[in-house]
Design a protein around this motif. Sequence first.
Motif, short mmCIF file in Angstrom:
data_model
loop_
_atom_site.label_atom_id
_atom_site.label_comp_id
_atom_site.label_asym_id
_atom_site.label_seq_id
_atom_site.Cartn_x
_atom_site.Cartn_y
_atom_site.Cartn_z
N UNK A 51 -13.60 38.57 -40.91
CA UNK A 51 -13.87 37.53 -41.89
C UNK A 51 -13.68 36.14 -41.29
N UNK A 52 -13.20 36.08 -40.07
CA UNK A 52 -13.12 34.83 -39.31
C UNK A 52 -13.56 35.12 -37.89
N UNK A 53 -13.82 34.08 -37.11
CA UNK A 53 -14.32 34.29 -35.76
C UNK A 53 -15.83 34.18 -35.68
N UNK A 54 -16.42 34.55 -34.54
CA UNK A 54 -17.86 34.31 -34.31
C UNK A 54 -18.79 35.10 -35.21
N UNK A 58 -21.32 37.66 -40.82
CA UNK A 58 -21.62 39.06 -41.08
C UNK A 58 -20.58 39.71 -41.98
N UNK A 59 -19.32 39.36 -41.78
CA UNK A 59 -18.27 39.87 -42.65
C UNK A 59 -18.45 39.42 -44.09
N UNK A 90 -11.51 46.19 -54.68
CA UNK A 90 -11.66 45.90 -53.25
C UNK A 90 -10.54 44.99 -52.75
N UNK A 91 -9.95 45.37 -51.62
CA UNK A 91 -9.00 44.52 -50.91
C UNK A 91 -9.54 44.29 -49.50
N UNK A 92 -9.63 43.04 -49.10
CA UNK A 92 -10.24 42.67 -47.83
C UNK A 92 -9.16 42.30 -46.81
N UNK A 93 -9.25 42.90 -45.63
CA UNK A 93 -8.33 42.65 -44.53
C UNK A 93 -9.12 42.05 -43.36
N UNK A 94 -8.71 40.89 -42.88
CA UNK A 94 -9.44 40.20 -41.81
C UNK A 94 -9.03 40.76 -40.45
N UNK A 95 -9.99 41.37 -39.75
CA UNK A 95 -9.73 41.91 -38.41
C UNK A 95 -10.08 40.93 -37.31
N UNK A 96 -10.70 39.80 -37.67
CA UNK A 96 -11.21 38.83 -36.70
C UNK A 96 -12.24 39.45 -35.76
N UNK A 231 -20.19 39.14 -25.74
CA UNK A 231 -20.33 39.27 -27.19
C UNK A 231 -19.72 38.05 -27.88
N UNK A 232 -20.54 37.34 -28.65
CA UNK A 232 -20.05 36.24 -29.48
C UNK A 232 -19.58 35.01 -28.72
N UNK A 233 -19.95 34.88 -27.46
CA UNK A 233 -19.46 33.75 -26.66
C UNK A 233 -20.57 32.83 -26.14
N UNK A 234 -21.81 33.27 -26.21
CA UNK A 234 -22.92 32.45 -25.71
C UNK A 234 -23.36 31.49 -26.82
N UNK A 235 -23.32 30.21 -26.54
CA UNK A 235 -23.73 29.21 -27.53
C UNK A 235 -25.15 28.70 -27.29
#
Length: 436
Positions: A51-54, A58-59, A90-96, A231-235
């Motif tokens: 739910x956070x991060x690149x 999608x989350x 629903x309970x949401x847990x952020x895995x980053x 993964x998730x690092x190319x801007x």
Amino acid sequence: MQRTELVSSLSMRTFVASILTSAALVGTTFTSTSVYAAAGQPIKLAMLEGMSGPFANGGAAIERNVRYAIDALNARGGVHLADGAHPFELQVYDTKGVSDQALAQLRAAEDAHIPFILQGNSSAVAAALESAIDKHNDREPDNRVVFLNYSAVDPALTNDHCSFWHFRFDAHAGMRMNALTDVIQGDKSVKKVYLIDQDYSFGHEVSALARSMLATKRSDIVIVGDEFHPVGKVTDFTPYISKIRDSGADAVITGNYGNDLTLLVKAAHDGGLKTRFYTFYANSLGAAAAIGDAGVGRVQAVAEWHQNVEGAGSDAFYAGYRARWPNPADDWPVLRVTVMVDMLAKAIEKAGSTDALAVAKALEDMHFDPGTDFHPSWMRPDDHQLIQPLYVMEMAKQGAPGVPHDVEGSGYGFKTVKALTADKTALPTTCKMVRP
């Protein structure tokens, strides 16, 4: 979408009306338990997602879909057990989006005695969760959990690394690639293909599948590039687009998702790259707007559903989702999430409890058949892979034949170029299922 046992006795008109009624009931609420007919103790679902991060977009998109499915189910009366009706909560847990955080959040959900774990937006995370859940369920038989996977598509999860506790509701990468390469097989203009994927297990699997299936279906095609990126690092994907252009490729195949896909196709658009793109996810999360006119007639994607699938059941599902989430930016309905929630509800009712073992046994070999023309599916007991229809779609301007709806208010939508019934999407499995 109705649960199987309710819908099978309804006419098409009643089925569609019931979906729209549920949508109207949930369209004004923004919590998954604030509107429901059920009044018993909630049945909790834990969504473990980045739910956070690149890949936070999608989350957030998946959370909207889970809440839509839960709200619609709760509005119809929830889950019916011997002691009465129960809503899902629903309970949401952020895995980053990373495995170590996901494992920590899994322990938190287990400690809270939540029996149903939902995750999907990373095959690497899914593999870590699958292994950890196997160990946890062996260690704590009185606190077992079931893993419901809505997006992690590494074939290994339902092949050599399959687990009794894991159920996949998305078509795996092999099933998706099989559909895409069926289309490429018939497109004789494709002579040179460039492969570009994320540098982890899923991306490497996509590359290997493309090579293998093209060799079988179109041995004349030359693979002129096979690129992996972080993964998730190319801007800025401009350097990668330059390589694709220099290779002379007339088609690109990619399993990229999230920002890695959006930024890739945006760079292709900005750089004037005219090759065809065969993708897993170009119909989602800003990709269509990023591609623009450059994608019309050239960009294809594959999924279990899209906004312009014809039929009253499809229209009702889409209308229900948009009633719940009317903002065009939120326009990414994921049918398999609703199928997952409804099949879970049916399995709990069949089991007569939320006991993980009983529910897992009830899910095995379950058929989702609304009694209409819309999305009959089967949870194959051999490997716990959902067997469902797939659609290969091509990007087009809204208003073109077969494209009444656009994606995310972009003015661009998708039209079906190949529809595969569920029986045509099934592939063999190497799973050796070990049951408790």
